[in-house]
Design an enzyme around this catalytic site. Sequence first.
Site, mmCIF file in Angstrom:
data_model
loop_
_atom_site.group_PDB
_atom_site.id
_atom_site.type_symbol
_atom_site.label_atom_id
_atom_site.label_comp_id
_atom_site.label_asym_id
_atom_site.label_seq_id
_atom_site.Cartn_x
_atom_site.Cartn_y
_atom_site.Cartn_z
ATOM 1 N N HIS A 1 42.518 7.780 57.587
ATOM 2 C CA HIS A 1 41.202 7.159 57.841
ATOM 3 C C HIS A 1 41.102 5.912 56.973
ATOM 4 O O HIS A 1 40.689 5.982 55.811
ATOM 5 C CB HIS A 1 40.093 8.161 57.521
ATOM 6 C CG HIS A 1 38.707 7.679 57.859
ATOM 7 N ND1 HIS A 1 37.660 8.550 58.125
ATOM 8 C CD2 HIS A 1 38.179 6.442 57.968
ATOM 9 C CE1 HIS A 1 36.563 7.851 58.371
ATOM 10 N NE2 HIS A 1 36.854 6.565 58.273
ATOM 11 N N HIS B 1 40.191 1.679 57.552
ATOM 12 C CA HIS B 1 39.847 0.516 58.392
ATOM 13 C C HIS B 1 40.552 -0.682 57.789
ATOM 14 O O HIS B 1 40.270 -1.045 56.630
ATOM 15 C CB HIS B 1 38.341 0.297 58.403
ATOM 16 C CG HIS B 1 37.581 1.485 58.908
ATOM 17 N ND1 HIS B 1 37.156 1.600 60.208
ATOM 18 C CD2 HIS B 1 37.189 2.631 58.276
ATOM 19 C CE1 HIS B 1 36.528 2.760 60.365
ATOM 20 N NE2 HIS B 1 36.532 3.401 59.205
ATOM 21 N N HIS C 1 34.257 8.811 64.486
ATOM 22 C CA HIS C 1 33.411 9.018 63.315
ATOM 23 C C HIS C 1 32.207 9.850 63.788
ATOM 24 O O HIS C 1 31.535 9.479 64.758
ATOM 25 C CB HIS C 1 32.889 7.692 62.775
ATOM 26 C CG HIS C 1 33.899 6.897 61.999
ATOM 27 N ND1 HIS C 1 35.128 6.567 62.479
ATOM 28 C CD2 HIS C 1 33.829 6.351 60.738
ATOM 29 C CE1 HIS C 1 35.779 5.860 61.563
ATOM 30 N NE2 HIS C 1 35.017 5.709 60.508
ATOM 31 N N GLU D 1 28.876 11.626 59.569
ATOM 32 C CA GLU D 1 28.867 10.904 58.285
ATOM 33 C C GLU D 1 27.393 10.765 57.885
ATOM 34 O O GLU D 1 26.930 11.388 56.942
ATOM 35 C CB GLU D 1 29.546 9.531 58.431
ATOM 36 C CG GLU D 1 29.553 8.696 57.150
ATOM 37 C CD GLU D 1 30.102 7.271 57.361
ATOM 38 O OE1 GLU D 1 30.148 6.792 58.516
ATOM 39 O OE2 GLU D 1 30.462 6.630 56.347
ATOM 40 N N ASP E 1 39.076 5.091 53.615
ATOM 41 C CA ASP E 1 38.063 4.458 54.475
ATOM 42 C C ASP E 1 38.108 2.926 54.388
ATOM 43 O O ASP E 1 38.741 2.282 55.216
ATOM 44 C CB ASP E 1 36.673 4.998 54.134
ATOM 45 C CG ASP E 1 35.700 4.932 55.314
ATOM 46 O OD1 ASP E 1 36.116 4.536 56.417
ATOM 47 O OD2 ASP E 1 34.518 5.282 55.129
ATOM 48 N N ASP E 2 37.443 2.347 53.406
ATOM 49 C CA ASP E 2 37.397 0.890 53.219
ATOM 50 C C ASP E 2 37.629 0.602 51.730
ATOM 51 O O ASP E 2 36.697 0.272 50.994
ATOM 52 C CB ASP E 2 36.023 0.350 53.651
ATOM 53 C CG ASP E 2 35.728 0.673 55.099
ATOM 54 O OD1 ASP E 2 36.235 -0.039 55.975
ATOM 55 O OD2 ASP E 2 35.011 1.662 55.350
HETATM 56 N N1 HPA Z 1 31.647 4.458 59.083
HETATM 57 C C1 HPA Z 1 31.377 3.791 60.194
HETATM 58 N N2 HPA Z 1 31.923 2.628 60.481
HETATM 59 C C2 HPA Z 1 32.786 2.091 59.629
HETATM 60 C C3 HPA Z 1 33.119 2.749 58.463
HETATM 61 C C4 HPA Z 1 32.522 4.006 58.181
HETATM 62 O O1 HPA Z 1 32.761 4.673 57.166
HETATM 63 N N3 HPA Z 1 33.998 1.959 57.820
HETATM 64 C C5 HPA Z 1 34.216 0.869 58.600
HETATM 65 N N4 HPA Z 1 33.474 0.956 59.698
HETATM 66 ZN ZN ZN Z 2 35.518 5.022 58.514
#
Ligand code: HPA
Ligand code: ZN
Length: 343
Positions: A17, A19, A197, A200, A278-279
């Site tokens: 996971h 991006h 996703h 969350e 994630d990011d």
């Molecule tokens: N959630 C939703 N969209 C996203 C995320 C995330 O954690 N990271 C990058 N785009």
């Molecule tokens: Zn994500």
Amino acid sequence: MTDMKQFLTGLPKVELHLHIEGSLEPELMFEIGKRNGLDLPFDSVEAVRAAYNFHNLQEFLDIYYQGAQVLLKEQDFYDMTMAYLKRCQAQHVRHTELFFDPQTHTDRGIEIGVVFQGITRALKDAQAQWGISSQLILCFLRHLSAEAAMDTLEAALPYREHFIGVGLDSSEVGHPPEKFKAVFERALTEGLLTVAHAGEEGPPDYIWQALDLLKVSRIDHGVRCAEDDLLVKRLVDTNMPLTVCPLSNIRLCVFREMGDHNILSLLERGVRVTVNSDDPAYFGGYMNENFLALLEGLQLSAQQAVTLVRNGIDASFISDARRQALHAELDAYVKGVDLSSLN
Ligand code: HPA
Ligand code: ZN
């Protein structure tokens, strides 16, 4: 404790996971912006980092889409991807599955082929140089229309060999999985795998929808499943992986602090949870920082860490041969280590 930190950082890992646009560090953002003759709305790298103070997903997304605007050319996508893969190499990530958001770029007039070529050239180089295997997953931006998602899939199909699946990201609440049922059906008929996703910020019902309507092979995040016992049972019974992102969840206030995170309680309930970043450029760390944060905040044990990595290997979209090789690499790393002595 030092031994445990060494053990965690040296573990051969997989990431499921990530991006790729979220791996763009401010330094590289400035460098690329400068060579493209763009003016950034920030004066310095420090000012960019200071702006990374989020209270929810939307506040992050607003700044994340802004950061991606420096990416114009094939080389920009290559450099961003290569920088991430260098981190993988440094942190013993042996296999990675990357999300990318084509609409973030095509909506600015960039050809989807430019995006594919830059990213896939870096993936190929990392495989050749470091033996890092990878897969690409195309994400639809869920705040945009279902028609736009379908158009994006059509535009990507000439590059079908370069991606293994489709996903769903961006603003979750108000954009349920059911909105994208038709495009996911189309993706499945093309032999693509699906992920989404869900759970969350959105409710457990969005996880049910992702499973039942989008036929996903993994749930991204999914931590709000814990509010629904029947859903947890479904996840356990079907061995459904969750790609959990601990530091992300804290930075976006899904949980107040790491001590409140439910990843290990889900693990103990038998859910196939995995650890991911994630990011990483926005949330304070890559894979190792996520594992270390679990050690610090939740007293992650060595045995739990190994199970989390094994879950990632089992949840990867890879050949049986590659899966066996990754398990073997992990076996070799763990062999001879008394895991209980590290705790
Ligand atoms: N959630 C939703 N969209 C996203 C995320 C995330 O954690 N990271 C990058 N785009
Ligand atoms: Zn994500």
